[in-house]
Write a protein that holds these residues in place. Structure first.
Motif, PDB file in Angstrom:
ATOM      1  N   ASP A  89      15.429  12.427 -10.445  1.00 36.54           N
ATOM      2  CA  ASP A  89      15.136  11.621 -11.326  1.00 36.54           C
ATOM      3  C   ASP A  89      14.429  11.227 -10.145  1.00 36.54           C
ATOM      4  O   ASP A  89      14.401  10.269  -8.623  1.00 36.54           O
ATOM      5  N   VAL A  90      12.253  11.209 -10.394  1.00 33.25           N
ATOM      6  CA  VAL A  90      11.963  10.440  -8.741  1.00 33.25           C
ATOM      7  C   VAL A  90      10.663   9.838  -8.756  1.00 33.25           C
ATOM      8  O   VAL A  90       9.608   9.780 -10.260  1.00 33.25           O
ATOM      9  N   GLN A  91      10.334   8.758  -8.023  1.00 36.64           N
ATOM     10  CA  GLN A  91       9.783   7.823  -8.559  1.00 36.64           C
ATOM     11  C   GLN A  91       9.379   7.766  -7.350  1.00 36.64           C
ATOM     12  O   GLN A  91       9.596   7.266  -6.412  1.00 36.64           O
ATOM     13  N   ALA A  92       7.288   7.913  -7.554  1.00 34.59           N
ATOM     14  CA  ALA A  92       6.902   7.417  -5.983  1.00 34.59           C
ATOM     15  C   ALA A  92       6.195   5.866  -5.906  1.00 34.59           C
ATOM     16  O   ALA A  92       5.669   5.546  -6.677  1.00 34.59           O
ATOM     17  N   LEU A  93       6.485   5.538  -4.540  1.00 32.20           N
ATOM     18  CA  LEU A  93       5.927   4.180  -4.345  1.00 32.20           C
ATOM     19  C   LEU A  93       4.949   4.036  -3.675  1.00 32.20           C
ATOM     20  O   LEU A  93       4.723   5.097  -3.109  1.00 32.20           O
ATOM     21  N   PRO A  94       4.616   3.677  -3.863  1.00 34.03           N
ATOM     22  CA  PRO A  94       3.131   3.049  -3.615  1.00 34.03           C
ATOM     23  C   PRO A  94       3.388   2.900  -1.900  1.00 34.03           C
ATOM     24  O   PRO A  94       4.145   1.823  -1.615  1.00 34.03           O
ATOM     25  N   PRO A  95       2.433   3.044  -0.784  1.00 37.93           N
ATOM     26  CA  PRO A  95       3.156   3.169   0.253  1.00 37.93           C
ATOM     27  C   PRO A  95       2.795   2.070   0.940  1.00 37.93           C
ATOM     28  O   PRO A  95       1.801   1.137   0.441  1.00 37.93           O
ATOM     29  N   ALA A  96       4.077   0.850   1.724  1.00 44.05           N
ATOM     30  CA  ALA A  96       3.437  -0.263   2.285  1.00 44.05           C
ATOM     31  C   ALA A  96       2.808  -0.532   3.575  1.00 44.05           C
ATOM     32  O   ALA A  96       3.093   0.532   3.718  1.00 44.05           O
ATOM     33  N   THR A  97       2.262  -1.549   3.496  1.00 42.59           N
ATOM     34  CA  THR A  97       1.886  -1.926   4.579  1.00 42.59           C
ATOM     35  C   THR A  97       2.917  -1.957   6.214  1.00 42.59           C
ATOM     36  O   THR A  97       4.376  -2.995   6.481  1.00 42.59           O
ATOM     37  N   ASN A  98       2.950  -1.191   7.074  1.00 40.76           N
ATOM     38  CA  ASN A  98       3.614  -1.079   8.149  1.00 40.76           C
ATOM     39  C   ASN A  98       3.623  -2.159   9.143  1.00 40.76           C
ATOM     40  O   ASN A  98       2.568  -2.374   9.917  1.00 40.76           O
ATOM     41  N   TRP A  99       3.939  -3.856   9.496  1.00 41.97           N
ATOM     42  CA  TRP A  99       3.323  -4.808   9.543  1.00 41.97           C
ATOM     43  C   TRP A  99       3.374  -4.112  11.092  1.00 41.97           C
ATOM     44  O   TRP A  99       2.658  -5.202  12.179  1.00 41.97           O
ATOM     45  N   GLY A 100       4.892  -3.542  11.619  1.00 43.89           N
ATOM     46  CA  GLY A 100       5.069  -3.887  13.031  1.00 43.89           C
ATOM     47  C   GLY A 100       3.574  -2.974  13.466  1.00 43.89           C
ATOM     48  O   GLY A 100       3.598  -3.172  14.456  1.00 43.89           O
ATOM     49  N   ASN A 101       3.266  -1.216  13.030  1.00 39.37           N
ATOM     50  CA  ASN A 101       2.700  -1.202  13.625  1.00 39.37           C
ATOM     51  C   ASN A 101       1.338  -1.901  14.002  1.00 39.37           C
ATOM     52  O   ASN A 101       0.357  -2.151  15.053  1.00 39.37           O
ATOM     53  N   VAL A 102       0.696  -2.621  12.553  1.00 41.86           N
ATOM     54  CA  VAL A 102      -0.085  -3.099  12.879  1.00 41.86           C
ATOM     55  C   VAL A 102      -0.428  -4.912  14.090  1.00 41.86           C
ATOM     56  O   VAL A 102      -1.466  -4.470  15.206  1.00 41.86           O
ATOM     57  N   VAL A 103       0.577  -5.040  14.122  1.00 46.42           N
ATOM     58  CA  VAL A 103       0.998  -5.677  15.808  1.00 46.42           C
ATOM     59  C   VAL A 103       1.073  -4.966  16.739  1.00 46.42           C
ATOM     60  O   VAL A 103       0.361  -5.733  17.730  1.00 46.42           O
ATOM     61  N   VAL A 104       1.618  -3.653  16.592  1.00 43.61           N
ATOM     62  CA  VAL A 104       1.579  -3.091  17.955  1.00 43.61           C
ATOM     63  C   VAL A 104      -0.263  -3.105  18.169  1.00 43.61           C
ATOM     64  O   VAL A 104      -0.041  -3.258  19.884  1.00 43.61           O
TER      65      VAL A 104
END
Ligand code: ADP
Ligand code: MG
Ligand code: ZN
Length: 635
Positions: A89-104
């Motif tokens: 049973d496959v469920q594709a989720l929308p990609p989440a913003t990676n806040w860590g990367n943004v900050v970096v």
């Protein structure tokens, strides 16, 4: 960068630490149960996987048995069939913003922008950031701050009289307008450094109780062309809003130098600034009650356009004070300093010819320091004497090791100067002889005139040359050998002789011509091309040499004839190291000196002569410069 605040720096460090923390945390992805992809693939092939949730490259796997776990793909899966084919049973989720990367990525950029901002602010030199770029840096010193009054300035009575009119005008401009009087807009104060020009300008503002905008000429001169001119306009804008007021441009020669004479091809910035200044000065004729004061010690380099009527047409000379002026200035600066009743400020004034106000202030301050070092409650005459020596010659160097022979040579050398000063009719009387090293000098003779003089006669000058040469002449006579100790003596003798020839028309051969500019002593020699022929230059050299050699021969003979006196002075000088005027006079009369007073009662503590062997210092032993003012002013 002094402007970069420590707090800002600490904040930056904190932010960077936070970024690193967040980055490492997001890198760990915060999931406890991570399983390798091959393990997952094994389970998938074995049909043990129930469902998968895909977010980017992350797979959240729920197996048919056991705990859920997480695994990662190298790239986001484009095709879900490998999973669905196996009944997962496959469920594709929308990609989440990676806040860590943004900050970096974002924070370092923000920090760099901030740093750049700070640096630019510094480079512009503006005190108040980008907004004030081009604004003048005139400091508004209101009447509260300018608590200097005319009574705090002494010894420059003429200048004070000249400025009284300005004060009157600023106090009540309406009275002058009613009479249609035109008041000078520009007052230029001219005088040697430290004579109180800045002080006097403040006193004018203090007396008139008007705002006082002060700016230094060098503040106008900036890296960027046009900034200085903008500052000038802004300064006058501010002044107009605050009229009646005083605008004070200190050291105006920094901006007001003669245009178009520059060796290095001119300075556009300075010329623009000067032009702006000229335009502004013409701009507010009678309708604004602004007085512009300026100060300089180089009036000779100012642009003539600055001095023409309507601009700085009023010149006030703030000269070095005479003996009465010095006494009064000493009185002003002695306020608030406990002076012993033995202190006679008149005597101090007499022994400080050529000192300007700033020197006298410094003298009393040094005296207070000396008194404090000697644990005294009051400043005594001894402290002031020591301070005067210190101001003229530098601090005493008792620790300096001088060998016996050097000391003997110095004693003869100095005694020779002193004897010459005594024997020659037109020489200034001896004030003090010492062989205690001070500054770079091994010893010195201080002579002071009985009164201030504004001019010198030919005989006085010749005697002065002779006195300067007497040290070397004595060495030659007594030791039949000479030392380097006469360097400064020669410089002095030569300078006097050269001026006699080139400036004061005292050489019959060269004649009554002025070969060098009269912009003299306090103004420093004016650099510039020689305006006479090679032939005349040779003649001058010959004449100068003739004067010096003639005087050397004269003083040698005189000292030879007075060998006994010389010996008497040297004997006592070697023992006591310092002789005062009265002691010296007694010795010459052949009288016995009273025993030396015990230390500390009237004299500063004195260790007996350092007599260890060996050279003390690598300096060439040098004679001191004479105190300022010992050379005559142009009459
Ligand atoms: P200038 O601007 O002529 O170089 P300043 O006005 O800055 O000299 O003088 C420096 C200090 O010396 C002043 O702050 C003042 O205390 C002292 N001083 C100079 N001349 C006088 C004077 N004529 N009377 C009293 N104090 C003076
Ligand atoms: Mg000044
Ligand atoms: Zn000498």
């Amino acid at each position: 960068m002094g402007r970069f605040p420590l707090r800002g720096f600490l904040i930056a460090v904190g932010v960077i630490a936070l970024v690193v923390f967040v980055a490492t945390q997001s890198g760990a992805r915060n999931h406890s149960n991570v399983v390798s992809y091959s393990t997952f693939q094994q389970q998938l092939e074995n049909g043990q996987v129930r469902s998968i949730r895909i977010r980017n490259t992350q797979l959240q796997v729920t197996p048919k048995s056991g705990d859920a776990y997480v695994t990662y793909l190298p790239t986001p899966p484009s095709d879900l069939s490998p999973f669905t084919n196996r009944g997962v049973d496959v469920q594709a989720l929308p990609p989440a913003t990676n806040w860590g990367n943004v900050v970096v990525y974002a924070v370092p950029i923000l920090l760099m922008v901030a740093l750049l901002f700070y640096l630019l602010r510094g480079a512009r030199g503006g005190g108040d950031g980008a907004v004030s770029f081009g604004k003048s840096r005139a400091r508004l010193v209101t009447e509260e701050n300018t608590n200097v009054l005319f009574r705090d300035v002494a010894g420059v009575e003429e200048a004070k009289n000249d400025l009284t009119e300005v004060v009157e005008f600023l106090k009540n401009p309406a009275k002058f307008h009613a009479l249609g009087a035109r008041i000078p807009h520009g007052v230029l104060m001219v005088g040697p450094p430290g004579s109180g020009k800045t002080h006097l300008a403040k006193a004018v503002a203090g007396e008139a109780k008007v705002p006082f905008f002060s700016i230094s000429g060098s503040d106008f001169v900036e890296m960027f062309v046009g900034v200085g001119a903008a500052r000038v306009r802004d300064l006058f804008e501010t002044a107009k809003k605050n009229a009646p007021c005083i605008v004070f441009i200190d050291e105006i020669d920094a901006v007001g130098r003669r245009r178009g004479l520059s060796v290095n091809g001119g300075n556009d910035e300075r010329e623009q600034t000067l032009n702006a200044l000229l335009v502004e000065m013409d701009g507010f004729e009678t309708q604004h009650d602004i007085i512009i004061m300026a100060a300089t010690n180089r009036p000779d380099v100012l642009d003539p356009a600055l001095l023409r009527p309507g601009r700085f047409d009023r010149q006030v000379v703030v000269d070095a004070p005479d003996v009465r002026g010095r006494e009064m200035i000493l009185g002003i600066h002695a306020r608030g300093k406990p002076l012993s009743s033995t202190v006679d400020l008149h005597r101090v004034a007499v022994r400080t010819p050529g000192f300007v106000g700033a020197d006298l202030e410094n003298l009393l301050n040094e005296a207070a320091l000396v008194a404090a070092r000697n644990d005294r409650r009051e400043i005594t005459m001894v402290d002031i004497d020591e301070a005067a020596d210190r101001v003229v010659m530098g601090p005493e160097r008792r620790s300096r090791v001088i060998n016996d022979r050097e000391k003997r040579v110095t004693a003869f050398h100095e005694a020779g100067h002193a004897l010459a000063a005594d024997l020659l009719e037109h020489a200034d009387p001896v004030h003090k002889i010492t062989i205690v090293p001070r500054g770079r000098a091994l010893g010195y003779v201080m002579q002071f005139p009985e009164e201030d003089r504004m001019s010198a006669s030919r005989n006085m000058l010749l005697d002065r040359v002779a006195v300067a040469l007497a040290g070397r002449a004595t060495e030659q006579l007594v030791f039949d050998d000479v030392t380097t100790g006469a360097q400064n003596d020669f410089e002095q003798a030569t300078q006097i002789a050269r001026r006699m020839v080139t400036r004061w028309g005292m050489s019959p051969t060269v004649g009554h011509v002025a070969l060098s500019s009269s912009a003299d002593s306090y103004l420093g020699e004016v650099e510039g091309a020689r305006s006479y022929s090679e032939e005349t230059a040779r003649l001058v050299d010959i004449e100068v040499k003739a004067i010096v050699e003639e005087q050397y021969a004269r003083i040698s003979d005189l000292i030879t004839a007075h060998r006994d006196e010389l010996q008497r002075v040297v004997d006592v000088l070697l023992e006591r190291e310092t002789l005062h005027a009265d002691e010296f006079a007694m010795l010459l009369r052949g009288e016995e000196l009273p025993p030396e007073p015990p230390p500390l009662s009237t004299e500063a503590p004195r260790s007996k002569g350092p007599a260890a062997a060996g050279k003390g210092s690598a300096d060439a032993p040098q004679e001191p410069r004479l105190p300022p003012g010992m050379l005559p002013k142009p009459g």
